[in-house]
Write a protein that holds these residues in place. Structure first.
Motif, short mmCIF file in Angstrom:
data_model
loop_
_atom_site.label_atom_id
_atom_site.label_comp_id
_atom_site.label_asym_id
_atom_site.label_seq_id
_atom_site.Cartn_x
_atom_site.Cartn_y
_atom_site.Cartn_z
N SER A 100 41.67 41.96 28.95
CA SER A 100 42.56 42.22 29.76
C SER A 100 42.84 41.38 31.13
O SER A 100 43.81 40.90 31.29
N THR B 46 44.56 38.23 29.39
CA THR B 46 45.90 38.38 29.16
C THR B 46 46.60 38.34 30.72
O THR B 46 47.91 37.81 30.70
N GLY C 270 49.56 35.85 31.24
CA GLY C 270 50.91 36.38 31.48
C GLY C 270 51.56 35.91 32.62
O GLY C 270 52.89 36.00 33.15
#
Length: 453
Positions: free
Chosen positions: A227, A230, A234
């Motif tokens: 996470s 990510t 992102g």
């Protein structure tokens, strides 16, 4: 002062454009050769600790350790936190991107330094002169290097170390500066051989201590890493992260003394590492250049990433803290009240190693300008005196001037790398083509013959 800071901000913007532009061009021009050799370079670095001392010059591993010691400054602790606060998690992505481009610059500058070294002395001064057929830009680089050795390589490092020791253990700043100066003086008296030997022992020690501490924080949180990655990717292309990412790309040793500062994270393109590597004994310039690829990866892809992971997996970016305070809070989950002491010790080790490497660079630049033994002795006395009082000097103007001097180092160096780009590619082809083994054997035979004569 405001004019100086405005000029510094403009030059730092030019830094980013220059590094990205020249780094991107050299990456394509060299056909991604340094990047393709990343794993090979890392394997060779970790295997290099077993190299013995050379009869003449220093081993490539010792040179690489000394160059890496110069880049692992105190900002590896506070600078990453600063970049994260400026640009969010996406700033980490741009640090990685910078490292990829920086590999080509560091590879090329080390290659050129070894290619044009003279009697174990080399660096950008020598290949800048070769590139332009004139001493003018070489002198610009040399003067900038001497000034930077006092600024970012000495005063800024000692100031951060003295501040951290004062905060963690109540040790007066003058005492910290004095002790660093004494030990640095002892090492410097032994010349380049002793500095290289000290770096070969100190870099694995300080890197291992810091990475072990970071691993203790990260390992219990391994399930959160996907996470986190990510989030980094992102967030990388938002306007906020792009702005902060530029700071992270160009800077990593920033916010020394709690002030938002910008300097190069791995010094790719700055010209300090080529001075160190010129003294090594290598089979070929390109082989030596590949040591720089490992230096960039270890400094940015490993050390900076570990610091970022510790922060993002623990306190995050909403604590209201910044710089070293944010990093201390991130380590507190494991070390508790001892986090400040742990980071203070790490800061001192980083500062001490950087100081040694920059003294080497400063002396080499001074020697190029024609100083004799008296000049070298005066430089050492002034350098060590600066270290003694470095912890007590207000740093804002010192760091601003240092960044200006860094720019004067960087610009002629990048222009020379571009001007001599064909030589970089020719040397790369020699160790990547079908006749690579024959070439390396011939160079090794020539080196053996020279040693025996």
């Amino acid at each position: 002062m405001n004019i100086l800071l405005s000029a510094e901000k403009l030059l730092l913007t030019l830094f980013g454009i220059s590094i990205a532009g020249f780094g991107g061009y050299m990456t394509v021009y060299l056909r991604f050769f340094p990047q393709k050799k990343l794993l090979y370079s890392l394997r060779r670095f970790f295997a290099g600790a077993g190299q013995g001392r050379k009869e003449k010059g220093i081993s490539s591993f010792s040179a690489s350790a000394a160059a890496l010691a110069g880049t692992l400054g105190t900002g590896n602790i506070a600078g990453v936190a600063a970049a994260l606060m400026s640009g969010g998690p996406g700033a980490v992505f741009w640090m990685w991107f910078s490292a990829i481009l920086g590999m080509s610059l560091k590879y090329a500058e080390i290659l050129l330094s070894v290619r044009f070294c003279s009697d174990g002395e080399g660096g950008p001064m020598y290949y800048i002169r070769r590139a332009f057929g004139s001493e003018k830009l070489s002198w610009v680089f040399a003067f900038g290097c001497i000034g930077a050795s006092f600024g970012i390589g000495n005063l800024a490092q000692v100031n951060a170390a003295a501040e951290s020791m004062d905060a963690a253990f109540g040790i007066p700043r003058l005492i910290t500066g004095g002790l660093i100066a004494v030990f640095a003086g002892i090492v410097m008296m032994g010349g380049k051989q002793r500095i290289a030997a000290a770096a070969a022992k100190l870099v694995p020690l300080m890197g291992g201590i810091y990475l072990a501490g970071a691993a203790l924080v990260i390992l219990p949180r391994l399930n959160q890493i996907p996470s986190m990655l990510t989030m980094i990717v992102g967030d990388a292309f938002t306007p906020r992260s792009a702005a902060g990412g530029i700071i992270g790309v160009i800077t990593s040793r920033a916010f020394q003394s709690g002030i938002t500062r910008g300097v190069f994270t791995n010094e790719a393109g700055l010209g300090s590492a080529p001075i160190i590597h010129a003294c090594s004994q290598s089979a070929s310039p390109a082989e030596e250049g590949l040591w720089g690829v490992a230096e960039v990866a270890l400094d940015t892809l490993v050390m900076c990433t570990m610091t970022a992971a510790v922060i993002l997996l623990t306190v995050g970016l909403d604590s209201g803290l910044d710089g070293a305070g944010l990093t201390i809070a991130a380590f507190s989950g494991i070390f508790g009240s001892g986090a400040e002491g742990f980071l203070a010790i790490a800061t001192v080790l980083f500062a001490f190693s950087s100081l040694l490497t920059w003294s080497w660079c400063g002396e080499s630049a001074l020697q190029y300008l024609g100083s004799g033994k008296i000049g070298q002795s005066v430089y050492r006395m002034l350098f060590l005196a600066s270290a003694v009082f470095g912890g007590t000097i207000p740093m804002q103007m010192v760091l601003a001037i240092s960044d200006l001097l860094n720019f004067y180092m960087c610009l002629p160096n990048l222009l020379a790398i571009f001007r001599l780009r064909e030589i970089s590619r020719q040397e790369s082809d020699k160790i990547s083509g079908k006749d690579a083994r024959l070439y390396r054997k011939r160079r090794q035979d020539e080196s053996t013959l020279q040693l025996n004569q």
